[in-house]
Write an enzyme that holds these catalytic residues in place. Structure first.
Site, PDB file in Angstrom:
ATOM      1  N   CYS A 170       0.802  -1.230   0.000  1.00  0.00           N
ATOM      2  CA  CYS A 170       0.000   0.000   0.000  1.00  0.00           C
ATOM      3  C   CYS A 170       0.831   1.276   0.000  1.00  0.00           C
ATOM      4  O   CYS A 170       0.283   2.361  -0.201  1.00  0.00           O
ATOM      5  CB  CYS A 170      -0.942   0.001   1.204  1.00  0.00           C
ATOM      6  SG  CYS A 170      -2.150  -1.347   1.196  1.00  0.00           S
ATOM      7  N   HIS A 249      12.235   0.495   5.837  1.00  0.00           N
ATOM      8  CA  HIS A 249      11.914  -0.895   5.489  1.00  0.00           C
ATOM      9  C   HIS A 249      12.399  -1.810   6.611  1.00  0.00           C
ATOM     10  O   HIS A 249      13.583  -1.870   6.904  1.00  0.00           O
ATOM     11  CB  HIS A 249      12.605  -1.267   4.178  1.00  0.00           C
ATOM     12  CG  HIS A 249      11.978  -2.435   3.479  1.00  0.00           C
ATOM     13  ND1 HIS A 249      11.781  -3.656   4.107  1.00  0.00           N
ATOM     14  CD2 HIS A 249      11.505  -2.579   2.215  1.00  0.00           C
ATOM     15  CE1 HIS A 249      11.214  -4.487   3.253  1.00  0.00           C
ATOM     16  NE2 HIS A 249      11.029  -3.857   2.103  1.00  0.00           N
ATOM     17  N   HIS A 340      -1.604  20.033   6.553  1.00  0.00           N
ATOM     18  CA  HIS A 340      -2.593  19.008   6.202  1.00  0.00           C
ATOM     19  C   HIS A 340      -1.941  17.624   6.262  1.00  0.00           C
ATOM     20  O   HIS A 340      -0.752  17.482   5.984  1.00  0.00           O
ATOM     21  CB  HIS A 340      -3.153  19.256   4.799  1.00  0.00           C
ATOM     22  CG  HIS A 340      -3.619  20.658   4.569  1.00  0.00           C
ATOM     23  ND1 HIS A 340      -4.820  21.127   5.042  1.00  0.00           N
ATOM     24  CD2 HIS A 340      -3.031  21.695   3.913  1.00  0.00           C
ATOM     25  CE1 HIS A 340      -4.961  22.391   4.687  1.00  0.00           C
ATOM     26  NE2 HIS A 340      -3.886  22.758   4.011  1.00  0.00           N
ATOM     27  N   HIS A 344      -2.857   7.130   5.092  1.00  0.00           N
ATOM     28  CA  HIS A 344      -3.282   5.917   4.389  1.00  0.00           C
ATOM     29  C   HIS A 344      -4.580   5.393   4.990  1.00  0.00           C
ATOM     30  O   HIS A 344      -4.704   5.256   6.215  1.00  0.00           O
ATOM     31  CB  HIS A 344      -2.195   4.854   4.495  1.00  0.00           C
ATOM     32  CG  HIS A 344      -2.608   3.511   3.991  1.00  0.00           C
ATOM     33  ND1 HIS A 344      -3.160   3.329   2.737  1.00  0.00           N
ATOM     34  CD2 HIS A 344      -2.562   2.281   4.570  1.00  0.00           C
ATOM     35  CE1 HIS A 344      -3.426   2.044   2.574  1.00  0.00           C
ATOM     36  NE2 HIS A 344      -3.087   1.397   3.660  1.00  0.00           N
ATOM     37  N   HIS A 373     -14.586   5.933   4.024  1.00  0.00           N
ATOM     38  CA  HIS A 373     -16.025   5.701   3.974  1.00  0.00           C
ATOM     39  C   HIS A 373     -16.538   5.668   2.537  1.00  0.00           C
ATOM     40  O   HIS A 373     -17.352   4.814   2.175  1.00  0.00           O
ATOM     41  CB  HIS A 373     -16.748   6.800   4.756  1.00  0.00           C
ATOM     42  CG  HIS A 373     -18.236   6.630   4.807  1.00  0.00           C
ATOM     43  ND1 HIS A 373     -19.098   7.260   3.934  1.00  0.00           N
ATOM     44  CD2 HIS A 373     -19.019   5.886   5.631  1.00  0.00           C
ATOM     45  CE1 HIS A 373     -20.340   6.920   4.219  1.00  0.00           C
ATOM     46  NE2 HIS A 373     -20.321   6.093   5.238  1.00  0.00           N
ATOM     47  N   ASN A 377     -10.392   1.124   1.196  1.00  0.00           N
ATOM     48  CA  ASN A 377      -8.928   1.043   1.107  1.00  0.00           C
ATOM     49  C   ASN A 377      -8.557   0.694  -0.329  1.00  0.00           C
ATOM     50  O   ASN A 377      -8.672  -0.457  -0.744  1.00  0.00           O
ATOM     51  CB  ASN A 377      -8.408  -0.017   2.081  1.00  0.00           C
ATOM     52  CG  ASN A 377      -6.889  -0.141   2.060  1.00  0.00           C
ATOM     53  OD1 ASN A 377      -6.209   0.491   1.249  1.00  0.00           O
ATOM     54  ND2 ASN A 377      -6.351  -0.954   2.949  1.00  0.00           N
TER      55      ASN A 377
END
Length: 471
Positions: A170, A249, A340, A344, A373, A377
């Site tokens: 993702c 990572h 702002h 994710h 909403h 995802n």
């Protein structure tokens, strides 16, 4: 003789210095990474996963029973996902257990044709002008590659630089941005196209393992195309400028590597496994990422305040005070350098956890909550739907700073800071939020699954066959 000496000792060295200074300044000018435009994908309305249809899909799975259905009910209700999200066509045709190769490729083609065409048209850019193409779709490795399909579809140049990323999870879109940023540092006057999405069609899980069936509830159809450049001549047209990007990572840690992966269940069915230790692995990667990027994005005054407060806290309570239950350490105030937050949309718990860690209020979390909403995802493309929400709400003003945070399998945490180059007021119909932005945020974001299926929690004695009849 004097003229020659003057030339040797003064004019030539000065000319050499000025020449190198000019090259240095010119090189620095062309090392910036700007976003010229971006386009998110909005599927057709006949691909919406309504509450009733989602229940029908679950009923078609002959491998799950009542307990698994209750688990899914609880997961969906608490996920923060509404019933206007989108699913792949194969579930509407009843082929989720045996998708065809045409199903898999057409899902990508429809998306690419829509977002790339709209993006290039809006930007008045020809496909032949693209110098760099980066595509990330984590769970699909097609032959020829997806980048090759795009190049063939738009007849791009033979010398285009191409990068096809799979398995990045993702957080892949920020990895793609990092690749483009690196190219921009060594080559000037380039245009880059970044395409980010996820392939749901071949990765639908039809078993009954709770840690794998959960992915069916969370992931939804989506994608985004982003046009970037380092041309200083296009600076005035740019929307955003990349200020800093940090990647962490933790694949070297076994507990982080194994918390989120594609594998087979006990019956040989392939699915996407989400382990119980996923929140712990995400937290560790998140903390490590913040340690590295905070010095790059916060003003000196905040760094000094935090350092002094931390030193005073340790001096008063001692280094072992946390173990003795004497409270938390001082918290850095990210809002001193960030306006702002693009978070994710991994799930309601993910958004709540990040919000609590960074001391964010509901205004800061609203774009991520509403994106979850409305669109669910959408994997690596979710950050751009959140950004699009901010733009549709006309929140983004010139010189504002936007902080993006993405998580991915591996386990990875990537983040970056963007500077808004001009007031962003997207009034055309290209923004995926424009048709519904006035309805957000709604008064309630509760999932209607509870109203339709909540009776299952009260009738424990009901059988799964009776449940099918009642539904």
């Amino acid at each position: 003789m004097e003229i020659i000496l003057l030339l040797l000792f003064y004019i030539l060295p000065l000319t050499y210095i000025l020449y190198n200074l000019f090259n240095f300044i010119n090189q620095r000018r062309n090392r910036h990474c700007y976003i010229l435009n971006y386009q998110c994908f909005k599927p057709s309305d006949n691909q919406m996963l309504t509450t009733k249809f989602s229940g029908d899909i679950v009923m078609r799975n002959k491998n799950i029973g009542l307990e698994e259905f209750k688990f899914l009910l609880k997961a969906i209700v608490s996920s923060g996902i509404g019933e206007q999200t989108y699913g792949p066509n194969m579930v509407f045709h009843g082929r989720e257990n045996c998708p065809t190769s045409d199903d898999i490729i057409s899902e990508m083609d429809v998306m690419f044709d829509d977002i790339i065409h709209k993006l290039l048209t809006r930007s008045n850019v020809s496909p032949s002008e693209i110098d760099v193409l980066v595509v990330n779709v984590s769970m699909l490795a097609a032959v020829p590659s997806l980048t090759a399909r795009i190049i063939n579809r738009y007849k791009m140049r033979e010398d285009i630089k191409v990068y096809n990323l799979t398995g990045m999870g993702c957080s892949a879109s920020l990895i793609s941005i990092n690749i483009i940023e690196t190219i921009f540092k060594s080559e000037k006057d380039k245009l880059a196209l970044m395409v980010t999405s996820e392939s749901l069609t071949p990765n639908w899980y039809s078993g009954n393992d709770r840690s794998m069936i959960l992915a069916n509830c969370l992931f939804r159809l989506g994608g985004c195309a982003v046009l970037l450049t380092n041309k200083s001549s296009l600076k005035q047209k740019a929307m955003l400028k990349l200020k800093s990007l940090v990647r962490v990572h933790h694949g070297g840690r076994d507990e982080s590597y194994g918390c989120c992966l594609q594998k087979e269940d006990d019956n040989g069915r392939i699915g996407f496994y989400l382990g119980r230790n996923l929140p712990k692995a995400a937290t560790k990667a998140f903390i490590e990422n913040l340690k590295r990027i905070i010095p790059n994005i916060l003003p000196i005054r905040e760094l000094l305040r935090f350092s002094i407060a931390s030193f005073a806290w340790k001096w008063i309570y001692g280094y072992g005070s946390r173990k003795r239950g004497l409270g938390f350490r001082p918290i850095v105030n990210l809002k001193t350098g960030v306006n702002h937050f693009c978070l994710h949309t991994g799930g309601k718990a993910v958004i709540d956890g990040i919000g609590k860690s960074l001391n964010l209020n509901e205004y800061d979390l609203e774009p991520a909550r509403m994106t979850l909403h409305r669109f669910g995802n959408t994997s690596a493309s979710s950050l751009w739907y959140v950004l699009s929400y901010m733009e549709a709400k006309k929140r983004l003003r010139k010189s504002d700073k936007v902080f993006m945070i993405g998580f991915g399998a591996g386990f990875k945490c990537n983040s970056c800071l963007w500077e808004v180059m001009r007031d962003l007021k997207d009034d055309d119909r290209s923004n995926v939020w424009n048709e519904s932005i006035d309805m957000y945020p709604p008064r309630s974001v509760e999932n209607p699954f509870m109203e339709m299926y909540g009776w299952l929690n009260e009738e424990d004695e009901v059988t799964f066959d009776r449940m099918k009849v009642r539904v």
